[in-house]
Design a protein around this motif. Structure first.
Motif, PDB file in Angstrom:
ATOM      1  N   ILE A 177       0.818  -1.211   0.000  1.00 35.71           N
ATOM      2  CA  ILE A 177       0.000   0.000   0.000  1.00 35.71           C
ATOM      3  C   ILE A 177       0.857   1.268   0.000  1.00 35.71           C
ATOM      4  CG2 ILE A 177      -1.621   1.352   1.404  1.00 35.71           C
ATOM      5  CD1 ILE A 177      -2.942  -0.914  -0.008  1.00 35.71           C
ATOM      6  N   LEU A 178       1.960   1.239   0.753  1.00 33.60           N
ATOM      7  CA  LEU A 178       2.725   2.456   1.017  1.00 33.60           C
ATOM      8  C   LEU A 178       3.827   2.734   0.002  1.00 33.60           C
ATOM      9  CD1 LEU A 178       3.068   1.962   4.878  1.00 33.60           C
ATOM     10  CD2 LEU A 178       1.494   3.495   3.707  1.00 33.60           C
ATOM     11  N   ALA A 179       4.147   1.769  -0.846  1.00 37.56           N
ATOM     12  CA  ALA A 179       5.242   1.943  -1.803  1.00 37.56           C
ATOM     13  C   ALA A 179       4.896   2.988  -2.857  1.00 37.56           C
ATOM     14  CB  ALA A 179       5.554   0.602  -2.475  1.00 37.56           C
ATOM     15  N   PRO A 180       5.910   3.583  -3.497  1.00 42.05           N
ATOM     16  CA  PRO A 180       5.646   4.541  -4.579  1.00 42.05           C
ATOM     17  C   PRO A 180       4.928   3.873  -5.743  1.00 42.05           C
ATOM     18  CG  PRO A 180       7.935   4.649  -3.855  1.00 42.05           C
ATOM     19  CD  PRO A 180       7.337   3.440  -3.213  1.00 42.05           C
ATOM     20  N   GLU A 181       4.335   4.677  -6.588  1.00 38.80           N
ATOM     21  CA  GLU A 181       3.605   4.176  -7.747  1.00 38.80           C
ATOM     22  C   GLU A 181       4.479   3.228  -8.563  1.00 38.80           C
ATOM     23  OE1 GLU A 181       0.127   3.860  -9.843  1.00 38.80           O
ATOM     24  OE2 GLU A 181       0.446   5.212  -8.154  1.00 38.80           O
ATOM     25  N   GLY A 182       3.965   2.019  -8.782  1.00 29.92           N
ATOM     26  CA  GLY A 182       4.667   1.039  -9.589  1.00 29.92           C
ATOM     27  C   GLY A 182       5.595   0.121  -8.818  1.00 29.92           C
ATOM     28  N   TRP A 183       5.877   0.441  -7.540  1.00 33.64           N
ATOM     29  CA  TRP A 183       6.832  -0.340  -6.745  1.00 33.64           C
ATOM     30  C   TRP A 183       6.150  -1.205  -5.685  1.00 33.64           C
ATOM     31  CZ3 TRP A 183      11.918  -0.587  -8.010  1.00 33.64           C
ATOM     32  CH2 TRP A 183      12.396   0.382  -8.898  1.00 33.64           C
ATOM     33  N   GLY A 184       4.821  -1.156  -5.602  1.00 31.11           N
ATOM     34  CA  GLY A 184       4.115  -1.908  -4.576  1.00 31.11           C
ATOM     35  C   GLY A 184       4.388  -3.395  -4.597  1.00 31.11           C
ATOM     36  N   PRO A 185       4.283  -4.063  -5.756  1.00 33.23           N
ATOM     37  CA  PRO A 185       4.535  -5.500  -5.769  1.00 33.23           C
ATOM     38  C   PRO A 185       5.940  -5.877  -5.317  1.00 33.23           C
ATOM     39  CG  PRO A 185       3.327  -4.852  -7.726  1.00 33.23           C
ATOM     40  CD  PRO A 185       3.730  -3.579  -7.035  1.00 33.23           C
ATOM     41  N   LEU A 186       6.962  -5.131  -5.752  1.00 25.75           N
ATOM     42  CA  LEU A 186       8.338  -5.452  -5.361  1.00 25.75           C
ATOM     43  C   LEU A 186       8.541  -5.239  -3.866  1.00 25.75           C
ATOM     44  CD1 LEU A 186      11.232  -6.231  -5.993  1.00 25.75           C
ATOM     45  CD2 LEU A 186      11.688  -3.846  -6.615  1.00 25.75           C
ATOM     46  N   ALA A 187       8.037  -4.124  -3.328  1.00 27.10           N
ATOM     47  CA  ALA A 187       8.163  -3.875  -1.891  1.00 27.10           C
ATOM     48  C   ALA A 187       7.469  -4.969  -1.092  1.00 27.10           C
ATOM     49  CB  ALA A 187       7.565  -2.511  -1.545  1.00 27.10           C
ATOM     50  N   SER A 188       6.307  -5.383  -1.557  1.00 27.67           N
ATOM     51  CA  SER A 188       5.572  -6.451  -0.897  1.00 27.67           C
ATOM     52  C   SER A 188       6.328  -7.777  -0.986  1.00 27.67           C
ATOM     53  CB  SER A 188       4.188  -6.591  -1.538  1.00 27.67           C
ATOM     54  OG  SER A 188       3.446  -7.603  -0.922  1.00 27.67           O
ATOM     55  N   TRP A 189       6.936  -8.046  -2.115  1.00 32.28           N
ATOM     56  CA  TRP A 189       7.683  -9.287  -2.339  1.00 32.28           C
ATOM     57  C   TRP A 189       8.875  -9.375  -1.385  1.00 32.28           C
ATOM     58  CZ3 TRP A 189       6.743 -13.506  -5.355  1.00 32.28           C
ATOM     59  CH2 TRP A 189       7.805 -14.341  -5.693  1.00 32.28           C
ATOM     60  N   ILE A 190       9.648  -8.293  -1.287  1.00 30.06           N
ATOM     61  CA  ILE A 190      10.827  -8.287  -0.416  1.00 30.06           C
ATOM     62  C   ILE A 190      10.413  -8.424   1.047  1.00 30.06           C
ATOM     63  CG2 ILE A 190      12.765  -6.895   0.405  1.00 30.06           C
ATOM     64  CD1 ILE A 190      12.878  -5.624  -2.390  1.00 30.06           C
TER      65      ILE A 190
ATOM     66  N   ALA B 227      16.577 -12.821  13.464  1.00 33.80           N
ATOM     67  CA  ALA B 227      16.723 -11.409  13.810  1.00 33.80           C
ATOM     68  C   ALA B 227      16.748 -10.529  12.572  1.00 33.80           C
ATOM     69  CB  ALA B 227      18.001 -11.214  14.639  1.00 33.80           C
ATOM     70  N   ILE B 228      17.613 -10.842  11.613  1.00 32.46           N
ATOM     71  CA  ILE B 228      17.753  -9.969  10.444  1.00 32.46           C
ATOM     72  C   ILE B 228      16.528 -10.068   9.543  1.00 32.46           C
ATOM     73  CG2 ILE B 228      18.968 -11.643   8.964  1.00 32.46           C
ATOM     74  CD1 ILE B 228      20.725  -9.322   8.017  1.00 32.46           C
ATOM     75  N   GLY B 229      15.979 -11.265   9.382  1.00 37.10           N
ATOM     76  CA  GLY B 229      14.792 -11.422   8.549  1.00 37.10           C
ATOM     77  C   GLY B 229      13.616 -10.657   9.097  1.00 37.10           C
ATOM     78  N   ALA B 230      13.422 -10.742  10.412  1.00 37.03           N
ATOM     79  CA  ALA B 230      12.293 -10.054  11.036  1.00 37.03           C
ATOM     80  C   ALA B 230      12.431  -8.540  10.920  1.00 37.03           C
ATOM     81  CB  ALA B 230      12.178 -10.458  12.502  1.00 37.03           C
ATOM     82  N   TYR B 231      13.606  -8.017  11.235  1.00 39.54           N
ATOM     83  CA  TYR B 231      13.734  -6.562  11.291  1.00 39.54           C
ATOM     84  C   TYR B 231      13.780  -5.903   9.916  1.00 39.54           C
ATOM     85  CZ  TYR B 231      13.621  -6.035  16.251  1.00 39.54           C
ATOM     86  OH  TYR B 231      13.167  -5.996  17.544  1.00 39.54           O
ATOM     87  N   VAL B 232      14.251  -6.602   8.917  1.00 37.08           N
ATOM     88  CA  VAL B 232      14.137  -6.068   7.558  1.00 37.08           C
ATOM     89  C   VAL B 232      12.663  -5.936   7.190  1.00 37.08           C
ATOM     90  CG1 VAL B 232      14.511  -6.577   5.116  1.00 37.08           C
ATOM     91  CG2 VAL B 232      16.385  -6.852   6.736  1.00 37.08           C
ATOM     92  N   ALA B 233      11.881  -6.971   7.505  1.00 39.75           N
ATOM     93  CA  ALA B 233      10.445  -6.936   7.202  1.00 39.75           C
ATOM     94  C   ALA B 233       9.715  -5.922   8.070  1.00 39.75           C
ATOM     95  CB  ALA B 233       9.843  -8.327   7.402  1.00 39.75           C
ATOM     96  N   PHE B 234      10.119  -5.795   9.336  1.00 39.27           N
ATOM     97  CA  PHE B 234       9.481  -4.822  10.219  1.00 39.27           C
ATOM     98  C   PHE B 234       9.675  -3.401   9.701  1.00 39.27           C
ATOM     99  CE2 PHE B 234      10.004  -7.440  14.426  1.00 39.27           C
ATOM    100  CZ  PHE B 234       9.185  -8.422  13.890  1.00 39.27           C
ATOM    101  N   THR B 235      10.872  -3.127   9.188  1.00 42.87           N
ATOM    102  CA  THR B 235      11.271  -1.742   8.952  1.00 42.87           C
ATOM    103  C   THR B 235      10.973  -1.234   7.549  1.00 42.87           C
ATOM    104  OG1 THR B 235      13.063  -2.139  10.543  1.00 42.87           O
ATOM    105  CG2 THR B 235      13.183  -0.123   9.256  1.00 42.87           C
ATOM    106  N   LEU B 236      10.928  -2.104   6.552  1.00 44.38           N
ATOM    107  CA  LEU B 236      10.692  -1.623   5.191  1.00 44.38           C
ATOM    108  C   LEU B 236       9.369  -0.855   5.074  1.00 44.38           C
ATOM    109  CD1 LEU B 236      11.546  -1.316   2.296  1.00 44.38           C
ATOM    110  CD2 LEU B 236      10.678  -3.626   1.821  1.00 44.38           C
ATOM    111  N   PRO B 237       8.233  -1.385   5.524  1.00 41.17           N
ATOM    112  CA  PRO B 237       7.001  -0.581   5.444  1.00 41.17           C
ATOM    113  C   PRO B 237       7.040   0.660   6.324  1.00 41.17           C
ATOM    114  CG  PRO B 237       6.597  -2.646   6.602  1.00 41.17           C
ATOM    115  CD  PRO B 237       7.959  -2.753   6.008  1.00 41.17           C
ATOM    116  N   VAL B 238       7.760   0.586   7.451  1.00 36.09           N
ATOM    117  CA  VAL B 238       7.908   1.770   8.307  1.00 36.09           C
ATOM    118  C   VAL B 238       8.682   2.852   7.567  1.00 36.09           C
ATOM    119  CG1 VAL B 238       9.002   2.657  10.405  1.00 36.09           C
ATOM    120  CG2 VAL B 238       7.723   0.502  10.477  1.00 36.09           C
ATOM    121  N   ALA B 239       9.757   2.458   6.872  1.00 40.49           N
ATOM    122  CA  ALA B 239      10.547   3.425   6.110  1.00 40.49           C
ATOM    123  C   ALA B 239       9.719   4.042   4.989  1.00 40.49           C
ATOM    124  CB  ALA B 239      11.792   2.743   5.545  1.00 40.49           C
ATOM    125  N   LEU B 240       8.919   3.225   4.312  1.00 40.88           N
ATOM    126  CA  LEU B 240       8.054   3.751   3.255  1.00 40.88           C
ATOM    127  C   LEU B 240       7.041   4.747   3.811  1.00 40.88           C
ATOM    128  CD1 LEU B 240       7.382   0.456   1.270  1.00 40.88           C
ATOM    129  CD2 LEU B 240       8.788   2.383   0.522  1.00 40.88           C
TER     130      LEU B 240
END
Length: 558
Positions: free
Chosen positions: A129-142, A430-443
């Motif tokens: 939802i929060l990714a820039p136009e056109g980047w939603g699927p990739l952000a969701s995938w990662i 640890a790294i898997g969780a926090y990457v996923a926690f933070t990417l939508p927060v950063a967006l």
């Protein structure tokens, strides 16, 4: 008969069209169904999903699951080697305090997203939802793959630690017994199978089980916090001086002291990585838009405070750190208890820790199964219909539970690769969780900004600061979590940190899959109720062609 949902779009003010929509404000979308909808169900339909679970979790039972997943006593016991072994007592107490600043910001920013978008897809739905136009699927995938990798390693890592403590306790009572790899493997597999069976029960039974777990985890932790300082009589003086506890860094790595302290954060980060569970349980929780974020914050704050108290108790009472870390028992916490307590008291503390570890493993299995179900529902995996199906008898994602159990058993084969190989499952989580926690927060912080529509629980003007600190913390820790303890000529296959392979490998393959094939068909979380996800001006909405529910996706640019 299946519930029939449709929606009716209403005129939207021009200014609303600039906003990212999560839970649509009243008046923009009216949900029309063949029965009366409660607030939770209407909110879920506004997000694009029909109600499939029974809402039998409350704020407290959601907190119960996440606190069980946190499992402070067994988590700290299992990862004591990282905190104490990397930087000594000063690293333990200061490291926990410093790390908790970043962790609390991650938790509060996540809670804000959970209030806005209370769905099982959680983090990866928010990224779409929060990714820039056109980047939603990739952000969701990662986000989805990183979160799933972290989730699926949770129960195996906890059960491995539980099995190691059980076998270490057996060694105490029978000094001639030395646990073998296959015994550790089989006991851990047995624990996984038991947790899989419990997690396949109906939601109401799981909620009761986790309520009991919460009280035991909390009660045993408080008992241990009292027992250790009061029963520590094996030395004079009974406690280490404060100057030593707070000021002495016992660096057991080949890196500078500052890096060693950062490396000790793995104990804190892995321990404090279960507070996202209420987000994934939000479709089973009543009053989810408020109860779920409150459960997230309550878990993070309670866990952070009580965890630091336990670290202080250990730091003030430990006598010989090298002896604890290098003990032949193979379990530093058991060695520590025997060092500072009479044997019977020490084994009572170990027994309570084992019980908490068992309940923690089950909480991890429940949380991971909901994530796997959500991703299966949205077609992320090959043969996604298998994990994405809700069992018609239990109304729980039984297939997802056993998919995770099977993968967990395969991961446990790392036991045969040695202690460094199997320890990778802790840093992966640890790294898997926090990457996923933070990417939508950063967006949400740096891309969406003031266009974000918060739910009823939100941080207000503190949202941007919290998101900035959370993002900076995770960016700092990502490479640190991959550091080996040695470098230069001492670095080889036996001493390397396998996190970069065991987490980075699957993530690399996921990205290759994206480039080669998935970008053609993966459009983000699949919604199964037709509605308008993005606010648009009234005249644009009138001209826009409608899409069938089977083709709908909330990811912008899909």
């Amino acid at each position: 008969m299946a519930t029939d949902y449709t929606t009716k779009n209403y005129d939207i003010e021009k200014k609303a069209s600039a906003h990212v929509t999560s839970v649509l404000p009243v008046g923009e979308v009216e949900v029309v169904a063949d029965h009366s909808l409660g607030e939770d169900e209407a909110t879920l339909v506004a997000l694009g999903y029909k109600q499939e679970f029974r809402r039998e979790f409350s704020m407290f039972t959601s907190f119960g699951v996440s606190f069980s997943v946190l499992g402070l006593l067994p988590s700290i016991a299992t990862t004591l080697w990282y905190g104490m072994g990397y930087a000594g007592t000063a690293g333990m107490v200061w490291g926990w305090l410093i790390a908790m600043v970043g962790i609390q910001c991650v938790a509060m920013s996540m809670a804000e997203l959970a209030s806005s978008m209370p769905t099982s897809g959680g983090l990866y739905y928010a990224a779409a939802i929060l990714a820039p136009e056109g980047w939603g699927p990739l952000a969701s995938w990662i986000t989805g793959w990183s979160n799933w990798i972290g989730q699926v390693t949770g129960a195996p890592s906890v059960d491995y630690g539980c099995a190691a403590m059980i076998l270490a306790a057996a060694s105490v009572y029978n000094p001639s017994y030395v646990p073998t790899n296959y015994q550790t493997f089989l006991l851990t597999v047995l624990l996984l199978l038991v947790h899989g069976a419990i997690s396949s029960l109906p939601t109401r039974h799981i909620a009761i089980f986790n309520s009991v777990s919460t009280w035991l985890n909390m009660g045993f932790l408080i008992i241990v916090l009292v027992i250790i300082p009061s029963a520590t009589t094996n030395r004079d003086p009974r406690f280490n001086p404060s100057s030593e506890v707070w000021g002495t860094i016992s660096n057991e790595t080949e890196w500078p002291n500052g890096i060693a302290i950062l490396m000790s954060f793995i104990s804190v980060i892995w321990t404090m990585s279960g507070y996202d569970a209420p987000f994934h349980l939000s479709e089973e929780c009543s009053n989810a838009a408020i109860a779920s974020p409150r459960a997230i914050v309550l878990t993070a704050e309670t866990g952070g405070l009580l965890g630091w108290f336990l670290m202080l108790v250990i730091a003030y009472t430990v006598r010989d750190i090298p002896a604890v870390i290098g003990s032949e028992l193979g379990q530093p916490f058991v060695a520590y208890c025997l060092q500072v307590l009479p044997q019977k008291t020490a084994m009572a503390v170990v027994a309570m820790t084992i019980v908490c570890s068992f309940f923690m493993g089950q909480g991890c299995m429940v949380a991971a199964s909901r994530v796997t179900y959500a991703y299966g529902r949205d077609g992320v995996f090959p043969l996604s219909w298998i994990p994405g199906t809700v069992n018609k008898y239990t109304q729980t994602p039984v297939n997802a539970v056993w998919m995770n159990t099977s993968i967990g058993i395969l991961l446990l084969l790392l036991i045969y690769g040695g202690s460094l190989a199997i320890s990778a499952i802790f840093s992966i989580g640890a790294i898997g969780a926090y990457v996923a926690f933070t990417l939508p927060v950063a967006l949400r912080t740096f891309v969406v900004g003031n266009r974000f529509r918060p739910g009823p629980w939100n941080l207000g003007r503190w949202s941007r600061l919290s998101g900035t600190v959370a993002t900076a913390f995770t960016l700092l820790m990502m490479p640190v979590l991959c550091f080996p303890t040695v470098r230069g000529a001492d670095l080889n296959a036996q001493t390397m940190n396998w996190t970069v392979v065991v987490w980075g490998g699957p993530m690399f393959l996921a990205m290759v899959w994206w480039v080669v094939d998935a970008r053609e068909w993966f459009k983000g979380p699949k919604i199964n109720v037709e509605h308008q996800m993005l606010a648009r001006p009234a005249d644009d909405a009138a001209q826009a062609p409608s899409r069938s529910s089977s083709e709908s996706s909330p990811a912008k640019g899909a």
